[in-house]
Design a protein around this motif. Structure first.
Motif, mmCIF file in Angstrom:
data_model
loop_
_atom_site.group_PDB
_atom_site.id
_atom_site.type_symbol
_atom_site.label_atom_id
_atom_site.label_comp_id
_atom_site.label_asym_id
_atom_site.label_seq_id
_atom_site.Cartn_x
_atom_site.Cartn_y
_atom_site.Cartn_z
ATOM 1 N N TYR A 184 -12.630 -6.580 9.242
ATOM 2 C CA TYR A 184 -12.125 -5.539 9.818
ATOM 3 C C TYR A 184 -10.889 -4.949 10.522
ATOM 4 O O TYR A 184 -10.411 -6.472 11.078
ATOM 5 C CB TYR A 184 -13.018 -4.744 10.973
ATOM 6 N N ASN A 200 -3.472 -3.303 -2.552
ATOM 7 C CA ASN A 200 -4.626 -2.754 -1.157
ATOM 8 C C ASN A 200 -5.096 -1.202 -1.719
ATOM 9 O O ASN A 200 -4.860 -0.543 -0.904
ATOM 10 C CB ASN A 200 -4.301 -3.144 -0.029
ATOM 11 N N ALA A 201 -5.445 -0.800 -2.833
ATOM 12 C CA ALA A 201 -5.800 0.747 -3.100
ATOM 13 C C ALA A 201 -4.754 1.806 -2.530
ATOM 14 O O ALA A 201 -5.235 2.243 -2.078
ATOM 15 C CB ALA A 201 -7.144 0.697 -2.388
ATOM 16 N N SER A 202 -3.699 1.170 -3.315
ATOM 17 C CA SER A 202 -2.987 2.390 -3.612
ATOM 18 C C SER A 202 -3.257 4.010 -3.816
ATOM 19 O O SER A 202 -3.770 4.089 -5.445
ATOM 20 C CB SER A 202 -1.426 2.146 -3.570
ATOM 21 N N PRO A 203 -3.050 5.312 -3.566
ATOM 22 C CA PRO A 203 -3.557 6.311 -4.767
ATOM 23 C C PRO A 203 -2.881 6.751 -5.424
ATOM 24 O O PRO A 203 -2.047 7.735 -5.286
ATOM 25 C CB PRO A 203 -4.001 7.011 -3.512
ATOM 26 N N THR A 241 -5.316 -6.023 -7.962
ATOM 27 C CA THR A 241 -5.453 -4.084 -7.608
ATOM 28 C C THR A 241 -6.515 -4.302 -7.159
ATOM 29 O O THR A 241 -7.574 -5.135 -7.534
ATOM 30 C CB THR A 241 -4.949 -3.223 -8.478
ATOM 31 N N LEU A 242 -6.185 -3.444 -5.771
ATOM 32 C CA LEU A 242 -8.474 -3.479 -4.754
ATOM 33 C C LEU A 242 -8.535 -1.958 -5.233
ATOM 34 O O LEU A 242 -7.597 -1.365 -5.104
ATOM 35 C CB LEU A 242 -7.796 -3.890 -3.898
ATOM 36 N N SER A 243 -9.512 -1.795 -5.815
ATOM 37 C CA SER A 243 -10.683 -0.396 -5.779
ATOM 38 C C SER A 243 -10.109 0.151 -4.504
ATOM 39 O O SER A 243 -10.696 1.318 -4.392
ATOM 40 C CB SER A 243 -11.339 -0.471 -6.834
ATOM 41 N N GLU A 244 -10.656 -0.312 -3.811
ATOM 42 C CA GLU A 244 -11.049 -0.392 -2.304
ATOM 43 C C GLU A 244 -10.249 -1.042 -1.044
ATOM 44 O O GLU A 244 -9.732 -2.236 -1.168
ATOM 45 C CB GLU A 244 -12.605 -0.374 -1.771
ATOM 46 N N PRO A 245 -9.544 -0.150 -0.089
ATOM 47 C CA PRO A 245 -8.760 -0.814 1.415
ATOM 48 C C PRO A 245 -9.380 -2.139 1.625
ATOM 49 O O PRO A 245 -10.942 -1.909 1.944
ATOM 50 C CB PRO A 245 -8.338 0.151 1.699
ATOM 51 N N LEU A 246 -8.942 -2.903 1.593
ATOM 52 C CA LEU A 246 -9.237 -4.389 2.555
ATOM 53 C C LEU A 246 -8.316 -4.601 3.588
ATOM 54 O O LEU A 246 -7.331 -4.092 4.050
ATOM 55 C CB LEU A 246 -9.103 -5.246 1.911
ATOM 56 N N HIS A 285 0.461 -0.771 -0.304
ATOM 57 C CA HIS A 285 -0.108 -0.218 0.062
ATOM 58 C C HIS A 285 1.196 1.424 0.394
ATOM 59 O O HIS A 285 2.071 1.562 1.007
ATOM 60 C CB HIS A 285 -0.510 0.296 1.293
#
Length: 577
Positions: free
Chosen positions: A499, A360-363, A385-390, A331
């Motif tokens: 979570y 993990n949804a890196s910007p 590539t995950l679009s939203e952090p998990l 990330h």
């Protein structure tokens, strides 16, 4: 046989670290680790180590993981396990040392080549939940050089040698001495209590002894001595009749060898209603006419025992490596990721290493392209590539589901493999002894430079399967681990609550132990672990220690020894009374 006292001469470089910040409690772990590293410099053909204390744990674990000692026979001397002593002892405790030793002894039983027992032993030491015992080898004794001797008729002092505890027979000894005094047999002889003695405690202590002695007509003294060699030197003096009680024959053997005037009783105090009477009878006979005869000195038939041990097979792991996938969780740390990927070799054994980077949804714009650039020429690279952090557990489980290999290794992007580290993890996981293999960690402090050139801040040790000790601190391992894909997937992978939660490595490995998975631990670090205490102290999740322990308790299930843990809690309560 390994002599734990030899450990005092071993170097302590680098510093050895554990998840429990109590040096005395973790000394079984650190002592065993140092000894394994010392012995590995010139591996012996045969090691005989005491079961109690688990000193051979690191050596046996290194062999089971294929790191060292492939041709070394390792046998355990079947003395009384720590668990039995801990349950029977009436002393208070101040640390987890006994639970750690118990976990190490269980590992030793699972990996040793033999368990040595005397001919007269009816059964092997029993540790609940340990169903994998090594082959049993019995030994015989032959007559020693010294003939039997008669006790000196000029006894001036009766010495109780042992801790001032009921578990050591001190209560029965006091009862016997009081009877002998009332009957006039003790006469003008003095009585000495030689051994560790608490000043004041909720049990037998100097204070308790002082109150008992208020009406004694005879002289007595207490020598608070914890060093057994010093105690044996005191016992050697003529005119002293030394009395000792133990449930372990090895404890009594040293007394028989040193003290010519001795009465050694193999018994379990508090379980033997006739012990006080037998003490009265034996002491009266000894001081009355010197007619009691010391045990004939008999020695182990070492020639036969060593030959029997060397005929056994060495339980070495299977050789070879299976296919491997490395899952790297990333990330927004491309610099660290580049270092982590550079530490992954292209092949392990004959197999190409599959690498899965889970972003993990890196910007980062075109993050997949940036990761490919950081990875360089690596054909077996895959990027999720995950679009939203998990949560970290969910992200790693995504990688596990995508892995195509038999062995899956996990690595955070800020850590990296040491030279040969990945291969050793894979080889250990392929050996068949374990379902999960963790590694000791070479810890270094966070830096912007090349992490390969940063000095080590210490070596973080783990046990792997930690049994009941794992309920109290993370002795299991870190997420930088290798797993066999099939059993780990059947477990559900990393324990996922949906979570982020504290100590996911501790909780996941506790769950694995609870499910019966076998966890090994490399004794030579395979991973360099980046430490940033400032960043960690600023994370709220790191502060939730109570939450972590609640999750671990649930995850362990029935894999802990309930009777051992209950006795530990009962002993701790003594400190609050």
């Amino acid at each position: 046989m390994i002599d734990p006292r030899a450990l005092a001469n071993l170097a302590n470089d680098p510093p050895l670290l554990t998840g429990l910040n109590r040096a005395v409690a973790v000394s079984p772990m650190t002592d065993s680790h140092r000894l394994a590293h010392e012995l590995a410099q010139k591996p012996p053909d045969l090691i005989i180590a005491p079961l109690r204390g688990g000193i051979a744990q690191a050596t046996l674990m290194a062999r089971a993981c294929g790191e060292a000692f492939a041709g070394t026979h390792v046998a355990l001397w079947g003395n009384e396990p720590t668990r039995d002593r801990f349950l029977a002892s009436d002393s208070a405790i101040f640390d987890l040392g006994s639970l750690i030793a118990d976990a190490m002894e269980r590992q030793c039983l699972a990996h040793a080549d033999a368990l040595i027992l005397p001919d007269q032993a009816a059964e092997a030491p029993v540790l609940p939940g340990s169903d994998r015992l090594p082959p049993l080898v019995t030994f015989s004794r032959i007559a020693g050089i010294a003939a039997a001797t008669r006790i000196d008729t000029q006894i001036r002092e009766i010495v109780f040698m042992g801790a001032l505890q009921r578990a050591a027979g001190a209560g029965e000894f006091v009862e016997a001495i009081e009877r002998l005094a009332r009957e006039g047999i003790l006469g003008d002889r003095s009585v000495t209590f030689l051994g560790p003695a608490a000043d004041s405690l909720h049990g037998l202590s100097k204070e308790w002894l002082g109150q008992k002695a208020a009406t004694w007509p005879f002289r007595f003294k207490v020598i608070d001595e914890s060093d057994r060699l010093s105690a044996l030197r005191y016992a050697e003096e003529p005119g002293r009749l030394v009395v000792s009680v133990s449930s372990d024959s090895d404890d009594l053997h040293s007394l028989r060898a040193c003290a010519s005037n001795h009465l050694a009783f193999l018994a379990r105090p508090m379980d033997d209603p006739d012990l006080a009477s037998r003490l009265v009878e034996s002491i009266a006979l000894a001081v009355g006419n010197g007619g009691a005869t010391a045990d004939e000195r008999r020695e182990v038939d070492w020639a036969k025992l060593l030959a029997d041990l060397m005929r056994l097979d060495v339980r070495s792991p299977t050789s070879g490596t299976e296919t491997v996938t490395v899952c790297v969780l990333h990330h927004n740390r491309l610099g660290f990721l580049r270092q982590a990927l550079a530490s992954i070799p292209p092949t392990v054994g004959a197999h190409e290493v599959e690498v899965i980077v889970i972003d993990n949804a890196s910007p980062i714009p075109d993050v997949a392209g940036a990761i490919r650039e950081a990875a360089g020429d690596r054909p077996a690279l895959r990027i999720l590539t995950l679009s939203e952090p998990l949560p970290q557990t969910s992200a790693y489980n995504r990688g596990l589901a995508e892995a195509r290999s038999e062995i899956v290794v996990f690595l955070d992007d800020d850590n990296l493999f040491l030279g040969g580290g990945l291969e050793r993890l894979v080889r250990a996981a392929s050996a068949g002894s374990h379902d999960i293999v963790v590694s000791s960690l070479d810890v270094f402090d966070d830096t912007d430079g090349d992490p390969r050139s940063v000095p080590s801040a210490g070596r973080l040790l783990f046990l792997g399967t930690a049994h009941s000790a794992g309920l109290f601190f993370n002795a299991f391992g870190d997420t930088a681990m290798a797993v066999r894909r099939e059993p780990f997937t059947a477990l559900g992978g990393f324990h996922d609550l949906g979570y982020d939660y504290p100590s996911l490595d501790w909780v996941t490995l506790a769950k694995a132990q609870g499910a019966g998975l076998r966890i090994g631990a490399l004794q030579w670090p395979a991973v360099r672990y980046r430490r940033n205490t400032v960043r960690a102290d600023g994370q709220a999740i790191k502060l939730d220690e109570a939450g972590a322990r609640a999750l671990v308790f649930k995850a362990c299930g029935d894999s802990i020894d309930a009777r051992l843990v209950a006795r530990y809690a009962q002993k701790l309560l003594l400190l609050d009374l």
